[in-house]
Design an enzyme around this catalytic site. Structure first.
Site, PDB file in Angstrom:
ATOM      1  N   ARG A  49      11.133 -10.573-142.001  1.00 25.73           N
ATOM      2  CA  ARG A  49       9.766 -10.944-142.385  1.00 25.73           C
ATOM      3  C   ARG A  49       8.849  -9.732-142.517  1.00 25.73           C
ATOM      4  O   ARG A  49       7.629  -9.846-142.434  1.00 25.73           O
ATOM      5  CB  ARG A  49       9.166 -11.955-141.401  1.00 25.73           C
ATOM      6  CG  ARG A  49      10.005 -13.205-141.209  1.00 25.73           C
ATOM      7  CD  ARG A  49       9.409 -14.127-140.160  1.00 25.73           C
ATOM      8  NE  ARG A  49      10.344 -15.215-139.885  1.00 25.73           N
ATOM      9  CZ  ARG A  49      10.006 -16.501-139.821  1.00 25.73           C
ATOM     10  NH1 ARG A  49       8.756 -16.864-140.031  1.00 25.73           N
ATOM     11  NH2 ARG A  49      10.897 -17.417-139.534  1.00 25.73           N
ATOM     12  N   ARG A  93       0.904  -3.287-125.665  1.00 33.15           N
ATOM     13  CA  ARG A  93       0.209  -3.539-126.927  1.00 33.15           C
ATOM     14  C   ARG A  93      -0.686  -2.357-127.243  1.00 33.15           C
ATOM     15  O   ARG A  93      -1.445  -1.878-126.387  1.00 33.15           O
ATOM     16  CB  ARG A  93      -0.618  -4.823-126.819  1.00 33.15           C
ATOM     17  CG  ARG A  93      -1.635  -4.987-127.935  1.00 33.15           C
ATOM     18  CD  ARG A  93      -2.190  -6.386-128.031  1.00 33.15           C
ATOM     19  NE  ARG A  93      -3.503  -6.412-128.648  1.00 33.15           N
ATOM     20  CZ  ARG A  93      -3.781  -6.113-129.922  1.00 33.15           C
ATOM     21  NH1 ARG A  93      -2.816  -5.741-130.747  1.00 33.15           N
ATOM     22  NH2 ARG A  93      -5.020  -6.178-130.382  1.00 33.15           N
ATOM     23  N   ASP A 208     -14.570  -1.628-134.350  1.00 33.69           N
ATOM     24  CA  ASP A 208     -15.886  -2.064-134.819  1.00 33.69           C
ATOM     25  C   ASP A 208     -16.621  -2.635-133.615  1.00 33.69           C
ATOM     26  O   ASP A 208     -16.019  -2.891-132.568  1.00 33.69           O
ATOM     27  CB  ASP A 208     -15.752  -3.116-135.924  1.00 33.69           C
ATOM     28  CG  ASP A 208     -14.976  -4.341-135.448  1.00 33.69           C
ATOM     29  OD1 ASP A 208     -15.619  -5.351-135.148  1.00 33.69           O
ATOM     30  OD2 ASP A 208     -13.730  -4.289-135.363  1.00 33.69           O
TER      31      ASP A 208
END
Length: 236
Positions: A49, A93, A208
């Site tokens: 994928r 992560r 951000d």
């Protein structure tokens, strides 16, 4: 005896292809960047994928990197399979987050001690409120590594949201609770690690800020946030 769960519908790597520690960005292109920039002799072990996974060595240590995709359902699948089928002990992560707290600014490194969430992911484990937390062992090591590099990380609560375009606008309430930033994966990762008896940590870079409106372009988000990568590699 071969593991009957390997390969999975989502990972076609062979048994033993992954190192004990896997760095997990959301973006497959960030996974490739980490492998090509930092690994010696990186080998592509998964591309099902388009979710790229690589294994190589970093300063003599065997380490892997694989993308998680976006959101808790996606990282929930990949982290579950790595922890439970591929013998991975640690998933770190390395991703982006939107700043919430006044004490964080764009490009800052944040480490999630805990992960608030609006997701029902935890209901499978307990029919009530759960409190996803990171591995203290990884967090302690990551803070020490960051300080050796001259980086003072922001450590505290993340908010793992199922919603990117959030009509509820709950960030103001979370800001009052001291939440540092919003992202979309840490809570599921932490819960899968806890259930498997493994270790997880989210190290994010602020891309951000929800309240100041400051934001960085996509290319810098993909390849520019090297500090969090180097901290994760140091403790791999």
């Amino acid at each position: 005896m071969a593991n009957p769960n390997i390969p999975t519908p989502h990972i076609t790597a062979k048994e033993g292809d992954f190192a004990r520690t896997v760095l997990m960005p959301g973006d497959p292109l960030r996974a490739r960047f980490i492998a090509e920039t930092y690994f010696e002799n990186p080998v592509l072990v998964n591309n099902t994928r388009g979710v790229q996974g690589y294994t190589g060595t970093y300063k003599g240590k065997r380490v892997s990197v694989m993308a998680s995709g976006m959101g808790m359902p996606s990282i929930g699948i990949y982290s579950y399979e790595l922890f439970n089928f591929y013998g991975v002990d640690n998933i770190i992560r390395v991703g982006t987050a939107g700043g919430i707290g006044d004490n964080v600014k764009v490009r800052d490194v944040v480490m999630g001690m805990s992960a608030y969430t609006n997701s029902n992911f935890g209901r499978q484990f307990f029919d009530g409120n759960v409190a996803p937390c990171c591995s203290f062992k990884l967090l302690d090591a990551a803070v020490s590594a960051a300080r050796r590099m001259g980086i003072e990380p922001n450590v505290g609560a993340l908010y793992s949201s199922d919603i990117f375009y959030d009509e509820a606008g709950g960030a103001g309430k979370l800001k009052k609770l001291g939440v540092l930033a919003v992202e979309m994966e840490a809570a599921a990762l932490y819960l899968n690690a806890a259930r498997a008896g493994k270790n997880a940590l989210a190290i994010c870079t602020i891309s951000d800020h929800i309240f100041t409106g400051e934001a960085l372009p996509a290319e810098e988000r993909q390849i520019g946030f090297t500090q969090m990568m180097e901290i994760a590699l140091d403790i791999a």
